[in-house]
Design an enzyme around this catalytic site. Structure first.
Site, mmCIF file in Angstrom:
data_model
loop_
_atom_site.group_PDB
_atom_site.id
_atom_site.type_symbol
_atom_site.label_atom_id
_atom_site.label_comp_id
_atom_site.label_asym_id
_atom_site.label_seq_id
_atom_site.Cartn_x
_atom_site.Cartn_y
_atom_site.Cartn_z
ATOM 1 N N THR A 110 -8.919 15.957 2.665
ATOM 2 C CA THR A 110 -8.878 15.362 1.133
ATOM 3 C C THR A 110 -7.772 16.080 0.537
ATOM 4 O OG1 THR A 110 -11.088 14.524 1.156
ATOM 5 C CG2 THR A 110 -9.918 15.084 -0.826
ATOM 6 N N ASN A 161 -8.808 21.951 2.889
ATOM 7 C CA ASN A 161 -9.561 21.932 1.794
ATOM 8 C C ASN A 161 -10.127 23.218 1.357
ATOM 9 O OD1 ASN A 161 -9.618 19.122 1.506
ATOM 10 N ND2 ASN A 161 -11.808 18.822 2.408
ATOM 11 N N LYS A 195 -13.283 13.261 -7.352
ATOM 12 C CA LYS A 195 -13.109 14.476 -6.904
ATOM 13 C C LYS A 195 -12.253 15.331 -7.724
ATOM 14 C CE LYS A 195 -14.204 13.403 -2.064
ATOM 15 N NZ LYS A 195 -13.778 13.566 -0.722
ATOM 16 N N ASP A 232 -5.911 9.293 1.504
ATOM 17 C CA ASP A 232 -5.680 11.043 1.864
ATOM 18 C C ASP A 232 -5.651 11.189 3.232
ATOM 19 O OD1 ASP A 232 -8.385 10.367 1.773
ATOM 20 O OD2 ASP A 232 -8.787 12.441 0.889
ATOM 21 N N HIS A 233 -6.421 10.305 4.112
ATOM 22 C CA HIS A 233 -6.783 10.532 5.604
ATOM 23 C C HIS A 233 -7.472 9.233 6.122
ATOM 24 C CE1 HIS A 233 -10.658 11.619 4.511
ATOM 25 N NE2 HIS A 233 -10.193 12.417 3.566
ATOM 26 N N HIS A 270 -13.699 13.577 9.462
ATOM 27 C CA HIS A 270 -12.205 13.501 9.632
ATOM 28 C C HIS A 270 -11.785 14.996 9.982
ATOM 29 C CE1 HIS A 270 -11.906 14.349 5.370
ATOM 30 N NE2 HIS A 270 -12.872 13.530 5.571
HETATM 31 ZN ZN ZN Z 1 -10.754 12.700 1.547
#
Ligand code: ZN
Length: 553
Positions: free
Chosen positions: A80, A101, A162, A336-337, A479
């Site tokens: 993310t 992250n 987030k 983001d992915h 992921h």
């Molecule tokens: Zn993410």
């Protein structure tokens, strides 16, 4: 789930919102007055392609614009924070500095040696869990900052489920950034909540306190209603978003969550009159429910179907609200992915190499094997089961070299491991260029490598190896791999009246910022960036078009 989630919450928030009212024709001016950049967390291009025929509202509207369904978060660290750091900087994680992250810094004075990507670890008494949120680690400016250089009155507002998403998209000098802190929308900027945030929090607290509205099964999604029992006994796939009244975490992993974030975004547009000032404004929105649902239930089942159709409707309501403001706005949507579905369901669909990772592959367990062999103390390795792995700083000289050599040998010999690269190998690799599909694995690793922050080893599992050995509530799928199911994301551009096009060409998410800048008529010199302005959707300055060389910063 035929619920108007945005509308249900927005009704309490936006007294002027009149969904039934015909959209006002926006005054045409060129460029748009408000750019809305939306990130849908874990929205892979596989999901976009699969569900596109089912979309009827917001995502259907965006799909009438310019659609790059071969967008790429081109790097290996498909998480993310790195992903969001590429969206509005024009740079890959190797340049943004956001390589994961979280990463390890063994020289930290505090006992917790892990650093969260969006924290200020110098704040006394903090840890990577109880951190002080900050944009400190982001090494490059964002679009909102470039806009302010040219237009000092331009506003830069970020809203997210987030904190790390809002921080990476808003950058260093946002006018406002509001994100979900686990219980309410909050900010680290020291601002008191404006009325829009107070109203949003009151509406969300009321929504959480009541049981969720009963699910009305969608006929299309119901065709995916196959339950799977996971190791440990959890059952997923039955289309249930179980949530007791007051359960904030279950609210976060339900379609209602994105409706709440969009309602807050709408309230801020209204209260701040975004798009109505002297200069163009930027509104970044990151929607996190798709990610929480993907992690908790897997992205391949009935629950994700219900989530994406709900997201489509919530976005449709949000855009209708935007139409009613009369603001000339443009939208860019990406992710983001991507993500990998649970191996149990993939196996049933014939993906024979889908499997959960061998728990002997954790850095802790590989480290124990090496410690026993070399007769050394300590963890030897720090990190997770894949991605960045660090060698214990207590090991020096020959011991350290032997530990590295043993670790590489163990990883490379394991049948679930595709590759293990040392930092020396990655540093000897040039930053890749051209079509990201053709990049080698080490080039993907290079695009998210930073000398200070990355591991001594980067471990890559084979395709469809799920790096969760033992699924548990909220975390059954994930992921983070260098494979295209985690890298390929949609990149959509929409503005009222603009023609539709469907380029098959590949586009990196690092191309979004210079392309957005051209759409806005921003002429600021970015210096050297990784991305390129895309002529398929913008009138690019000659110096920024794909394939041209520019001076290094
Ligand atoms: Zn993410």
């Amino acid at each position: 789930m035929r619920l108007k989630l945005f509308a249900a919450i927005a009704a309490c928030l936006l007294p002027a919102m009149a969904c039934a009212q015909a959209p006002a024709e926006p005054p045409r001016s060129n460029p748009p007055r408000l750019l809305i950049v939306i990130s849908v967390d874990q929205f892979s291009a596989d999901l976009f392609d699969k569900y596109r025929p089912q979309f009827t509202a917001g995502l259907a509207r965006l799909a009438t614009g310019t659609v790059f369904h071969n967008g790429y978060q081109s790097h290996a660290a498909t998480e993310t924070c790195p992903g969001h750091s590429t969206l509005l900087t024009g740079d890959r994680p190797a340049t943004t500095g956001i390589v994961a992250n979280s990463w390890v810094n063994q020289n930290l004075s505090r006992s917790d040696k892990t650093i969260y990507c969006a924290e200020d670890e110098s704040a006394p008494g903090t840890s990577s869990i109880t951190y002080k949120a900050s944009q400190l680690h982001l090494r490059v400016p964002t679009l909102g900052e470039f806009m302010k250089r040219q237009w000092p009155t331009s506003r830069n507002v970020a809203v997210s489920g987030k904190d790390r998403a809002a921080i990476m998209m808003g950058g260093h000098n946002p006018d406002a950034r509001w994100y979900w802190d686990g219980k309410k929308f909050a900010t680290d900027l020291g601002a008191l909540p404006p009325p829009a945030v107070d109203r949003a929090n009151a509406a969300v607290v009321a929504a959480i306190a009541t049981p969720p509205p009963p699910l009305v099964p969608d006929p299309y999604c119901a065709t995916k209603a196959t339950p799977y029992t996971l190791p440990g006994g959890m059952v997923v796939g039955n289309g249930v978003f179980a949530r007791a009244a007051g359960d904030v975490n279950a609210f976060r992993a339900s379609p209602q969550f994105d409706g709440a974030v969009l309602a807050l975004a709408g309230a801020l547009v209204q209260d701040m009159r975004l798009g109505s000032g002297q200069a163009p404004d930027l509104l970044s929105i990151s929607l996190s429910a798709t990610d929480y649902i993907g992690h908790g239930l897997g992205p391949g089942g009935q629950e994700m179907c219900l989530q994406l159709l709900s997201l489509d409707r919530s976005l449709g309501d949000f855009f209708r609200f935007m139409d009613s403001t009369g603001v000339d706005y443009a939208v860019i949507l990406s992710a983001d992915h991507g993500g990998l579905d649970i191996p149990e369901r993939l196996q049933a669909k014939g993906v024979k190499d889908a499997v959960r990772v061998d728990k002997n592959l954790t850095a802790t367990n590989v480290g124990k094997t090496i410690a026993a062999k070399l007769g050394v103390q300590g963890p030897v390795l720090l990190g997770d089961v894949s991605g960045d792995v660090y060698i214990d700083e207590a090991l020096k000289g020959g011991e350290r070299a032997r530990a590295l050599s043993e670790a590489l040998a163990i990883y490379r010999a394991h049948p679930q491991v595709q590759a293990a690269f040392s930092r020396q190998q990655i540093e000897a690799t040039a930053m890749p260029a051209g079509d990201p599909v053709k990049w080698s694995l080490i080039e993907r690793a290079r695009a998210s490598y930073d000398r200070e922050r990355s591991g001594d080893i980067v471990v890559m599992l084979k395709p469809h190896v799920m790096p969760i050995a033992e699924p548990h509530a909220g975390f059954v799928a994930t992921h983070g791999s260098p494979w295209d199911y985690d890298r390929r994301v949609p990149i959509l551009f929409w503005r009222a009246g603009e023609p539709s096009s469907q380029p098959e060409a590949h586009m990196e998410t690092a191309d979004i910022m210079p392309t957005a800048a051209a759409i806005l008529g921003l002429s600021t010199d970015f210096g050297r960036i990784d991305g390129h302005c895309r002529p398929e959707v913008a009138q690019c300055p000659v110096s920024q078009a794909v394939g041209t060389e520019r001076g290094r910063r």
